[in-house]
Design a protein around this motif. Structure first.
Motif, PDB file in Angstrom:
ATOM      1  N   TYR A  50      27.896 -20.333  14.741  1.00  0.00           N
ATOM      2  CA  TYR A  50      26.789 -19.378  14.853  1.00  0.00           C
ATOM      3  C   TYR A  50      27.222 -18.055  15.466  1.00  0.00           C
ATOM      4  O   TYR A  50      26.603 -17.025  15.206  1.00  0.00           O
ATOM      5  CB  TYR A  50      25.594 -20.002  15.585  1.00  0.00           C
ATOM      6  CG  TYR A  50      24.861 -20.957  14.674  1.00  0.00           C
ATOM      7  CD1 TYR A  50      24.066 -20.470  13.637  1.00  0.00           C
ATOM      8  CD2 TYR A  50      25.022 -22.326  14.795  1.00  0.00           C
ATOM      9  CE1 TYR A  50      23.430 -21.337  12.763  1.00  0.00           C
ATOM     10  CE2 TYR A  50      24.391 -23.198  13.920  1.00  0.00           C
ATOM     11  CZ  TYR A  50      23.591 -22.695  12.906  1.00  0.00           C
ATOM     12  OH  TYR A  50      22.966 -23.551  12.025  1.00  0.00           O
ATOM     13  N   LYS A  52      28.013 -16.151  12.579  1.00  0.00           N
ATOM     14  CA  LYS A  52      26.752 -15.679  11.980  1.00  0.00           C
ATOM     15  C   LYS A  52      26.257 -14.429  12.718  1.00  0.00           C
ATOM     16  O   LYS A  52      25.730 -13.505  12.098  1.00  0.00           O
ATOM     17  CB  LYS A  52      25.666 -16.765  12.026  1.00  0.00           C
ATOM     18  CG  LYS A  52      25.940 -17.955  11.164  1.00  0.00           C
ATOM     19  CD  LYS A  52      25.757 -17.620   9.706  1.00  0.00           C
ATOM     20  CE  LYS A  52      25.913 -18.858   8.855  1.00  0.00           C
ATOM     21  NZ  LYS A  52      25.914 -18.531   7.426  1.00  0.00           N
ATOM     22  N   SER A  67      21.517 -21.141  17.667  1.00  0.00           N
ATOM     23  CA  SER A  67      22.295 -22.316  17.258  1.00  0.00           C
ATOM     24  C   SER A  67      21.582 -23.667  17.366  1.00  0.00           C
ATOM     25  O   SER A  67      21.951 -24.596  16.662  1.00  0.00           O
ATOM     26  CB  SER A  67      23.585 -22.396  18.082  1.00  0.00           C
ATOM     27  OG  SER A  67      23.296 -22.674  19.434  1.00  0.00           O
ATOM     28  N   ASN A  88      16.689 -21.351  13.250  1.00  0.00           N
ATOM     29  CA  ASN A  88      17.666 -20.520  13.951  1.00  0.00           C
ATOM     30  C   ASN A  88      17.197 -19.077  13.827  1.00  0.00           C
ATOM     31  O   ASN A  88      16.927 -18.612  12.721  1.00  0.00           O
ATOM     32  CB  ASN A  88      19.042 -20.664  13.303  1.00  0.00           C
ATOM     33  CG  ASN A  88      19.466 -22.113  13.148  1.00  0.00           C
ATOM     34  OD1 ASN A  88      18.922 -22.825  12.316  1.00  0.00           O
ATOM     35  ND2 ASN A  88      20.415 -22.534  13.937  1.00  0.00           N
ATOM     36  N   ILE A 145      18.243 -16.509  10.595  1.00  0.00           N
ATOM     37  CA  ILE A 145      19.629 -16.031  10.556  1.00  0.00           C
ATOM     38  C   ILE A 145      20.011 -15.364   9.231  1.00  0.00           C
ATOM     39  O   ILE A 145      21.041 -14.711   9.156  1.00  0.00           O
ATOM     40  CB  ILE A 145      20.652 -17.133  10.903  1.00  0.00           C
ATOM     41  CG1 ILE A 145      20.530 -18.313   9.957  1.00  0.00           C
ATOM     42  CG2 ILE A 145      20.537 -17.550  12.344  1.00  0.00           C
ATOM     43  CD1 ILE A 145      21.670 -19.287  10.083  1.00  0.00           C
TER      44      ILE A 145
END
Length: 179
Positions: free
Chosen positions: A15, A18, A145, A153, A168
């Motif tokens: 993450y 991300k 996360s 998320n 996300i």
């Protein structure tokens, strides 16, 4: 000013990567981290791609944009490896509104801080929302996360007097104008 708000990474290298994508896509001027950066904590499972060193590497690359609060899972060693300071709270004024950022374990919608604010922004509960109560706005960024309570998320964008809660992938979940 465009502000990206992220909370509760809990050591997920997956993450954190991300977050790098979100930074590229959103191009924020500031990044506010709401704590629980590297350690998963005793109540949480290991996060996907658990790699606190990778999280640190990604965050430190963005240190010039970062303002960070200290979460209940952040330790002194976390502060030692971070090239940015971690504080109990951050107060910013944007367009005449006082934004109070904190992790959420000490101040939240049910436990107000001593200082005055227009908007209280926190994480800790891993549940994204935007609520209004008694003339104040309360915003939880959720967890990037480890979302809980059937949420996804998520992260926040604050820009042009508006707070946006996004998943996300950048899809809008909720928004609130700060009038």
């Amino acid at each position: 000013m465009k502000i990206l708000v992220v909370s509760d990474i809990h050591g997920s290298g997956y993450y954190a990567e991300k977050i790098e994508e979100i930074i590229r896509n959103e191009d924020p001027e500031k990044i506010v981290l709401l704590g629980d950066l590297y350690y998963h904590g005793p109540r949480n499972p290991l996060t996907e791609g658990y790699n606190p060193q990778r999280v640190c590497e990604i965050l430190n690359k963005n240190k010039d944009k970062i303002l960070a609060t200290k979460g209940n899972c952040d330790a002194e060693v976390d502060e030692m490896i971070s090239e940015f300071d971690m504080k109990d709270k951050i107060i910013l004024e944007e367009n005449g509104k006082k934004l109070y950022f904190t992790h959420g374990h000490k101040a939240n919608i049910d436990k107000l801080p001593e200082e005055d604010f227009d908007v209280l922004i926190y994480g800790h509960f891993h549940t994204g929302f935007i609520k209004e109560k008694e003339g104040k706005i309360f915003v939880n960024s959720g967890s990037i996360s480890l979302p809980k309570n059937e949420t996804t998320n998520s992260y926040l964008i604050i820009e042009n007097n508006t707070i946006l809660l996004k998943d996300i992938n950048g899809n809008l979940l909720e928004s609130k104008e700060l009038n």
